[in-house]
Design a protein around this motif. Structure first.
Motif, PDB file in Angstrom:
ATOM      1  N   THR A  11      57.935  47.333  46.013  1.00  0.00           N
ATOM      2  CA  THR A  11      56.550  47.583  45.786  1.00  0.00           C
ATOM      3  C   THR A  11      55.902  46.550  44.715  1.00  0.00           C
ATOM      4  O   THR A  11      56.254  46.196  43.703  1.00  0.00           O
ATOM      5  N   VAL A  12      54.974  46.084  45.098  1.00  0.00           N
ATOM      6  CA  VAL A  12      53.981  45.139  44.731  1.00  0.00           C
ATOM      7  C   VAL A  12      52.711  45.513  44.592  1.00  0.00           C
ATOM      8  O   VAL A  12      51.952  45.854  45.350  1.00  0.00           O
ATOM      9  N   CYS A  13      52.275  45.853  43.212  1.00  0.00           N
ATOM     10  CA  CYS A  13      50.836  46.329  42.967  1.00  0.00           C
ATOM     11  C   CYS A  13      50.670  47.584  43.630  1.00  0.00           C
ATOM     12  O   CYS A  13      49.663  47.936  44.280  1.00  0.00           O
ATOM     13  N   GLY A  14      51.754  48.458  43.595  1.00  0.00           N
ATOM     14  CA  GLY A  14      51.597  49.764  44.468  1.00  0.00           C
ATOM     15  C   GLY A  14      51.622  49.611  45.922  1.00  0.00           C
ATOM     16  O   GLY A  14      51.511  50.694  46.543  1.00  0.00           O
ATOM     17  N   LYS A  16      54.004  48.773  49.390  1.00  0.00           N
ATOM     18  CA  LYS A  16      55.242  48.324  49.878  1.00  0.00           C
ATOM     19  C   LYS A  16      55.210  47.058  50.453  1.00  0.00           C
ATOM     20  O   LYS A  16      54.401  46.825  51.593  1.00  0.00           O
ATOM     21  N   MET A  17      55.960  46.071  50.265  1.00  0.00           N
ATOM     22  CA  MET A  17      55.838  44.835  50.986  1.00  0.00           C
ATOM     23  C   MET A  17      57.450  44.493  51.431  1.00  0.00           C
ATOM     24  O   MET A  17      58.340  44.986  50.710  1.00  0.00           O
ATOM     25  N   TYR A  18      57.528  43.774  52.075  1.00  0.00           N
ATOM     26  CA  TYR A  18      58.888  43.478  52.967  1.00  0.00           C
ATOM     27  C   TYR A  18      59.109  41.947  52.906  1.00  0.00           C
ATOM     28  O   TYR A  18      58.161  41.181  53.060  1.00  0.00           O
ATOM     29  N   GLY A  19      60.582  41.721  52.903  1.00  0.00           N
ATOM     30  CA  GLY A  19      60.852  40.344  52.533  1.00  0.00           C
ATOM     31  C   GLY A  19      62.204  39.998  53.335  1.00  0.00           C
ATOM     32  O   GLY A  19      63.019  41.065  53.915  1.00  0.00           O
ATOM     33  N   VAL A  20      62.217  38.924  53.786  1.00  0.00           N
ATOM     34  CA  VAL A  20      63.650  38.580  54.832  1.00  0.00           C
ATOM     35  C   VAL A  20      64.633  37.954  53.959  1.00  0.00           C
ATOM     36  O   VAL A  20      64.178  36.847  53.261  1.00  0.00           O
ATOM     37  N   GLY A  40      57.990  34.372  51.684  1.00  0.00           N
ATOM     38  CA  GLY A  40      57.662  35.606  50.653  1.00  0.00           C
ATOM     39  C   GLY A  40      57.428  36.800  51.321  1.00  0.00           C
ATOM     40  O   GLY A  40      57.862  36.967  52.421  1.00  0.00           O
ATOM     41  N   TYR A  41      56.865  37.586  50.448  1.00  0.00           N
ATOM     42  CA  TYR A  41      56.844  39.080  50.921  1.00  0.00           C
ATOM     43  C   TYR A  41      55.467  39.154  51.814  1.00  0.00           C
ATOM     44  O   TYR A  41      54.535  38.563  51.711  1.00  0.00           O
TER      45      TYR A  41
END
Length: 63
Positions: A11-14, A16-20, A40-41
């Motif tokens: 969770t980035v700044c509220g 949901k972000m995804y990374g590999v 990056g995300y």
């Protein structure tokens, strides 16, 4: 030995972000210093999974 590429979430700044990522050494504990990120995300889980699938296919092709 490295692991397969996988998708992680954070969770980035509220949002949901995804990374590999993959584990650099599967015989060691999973922590940020033992992870290799592919960029990056991003916001899309589907896009992140597509990137992981492509990287895994490339890794298999070079074996």
């Amino acid at each position: 030995m490295k692991s397969k590429w996988k998708v992680t979430t954070n969770t980035v700044c509220g949002e949901k972000m995804y990374g590999v990522y993959r584990i650099r050494n599967i015989n060691e504990v999973d922590h940020s210093g033992n992870r290799e990120m592919a960029g990056g995300y991003i916001e899309s889980k589907e896009t992140a999974q597509s990137i992981a699938d492509k990287l895994n296919a490339e890794s298999e092709a070079t074996k």
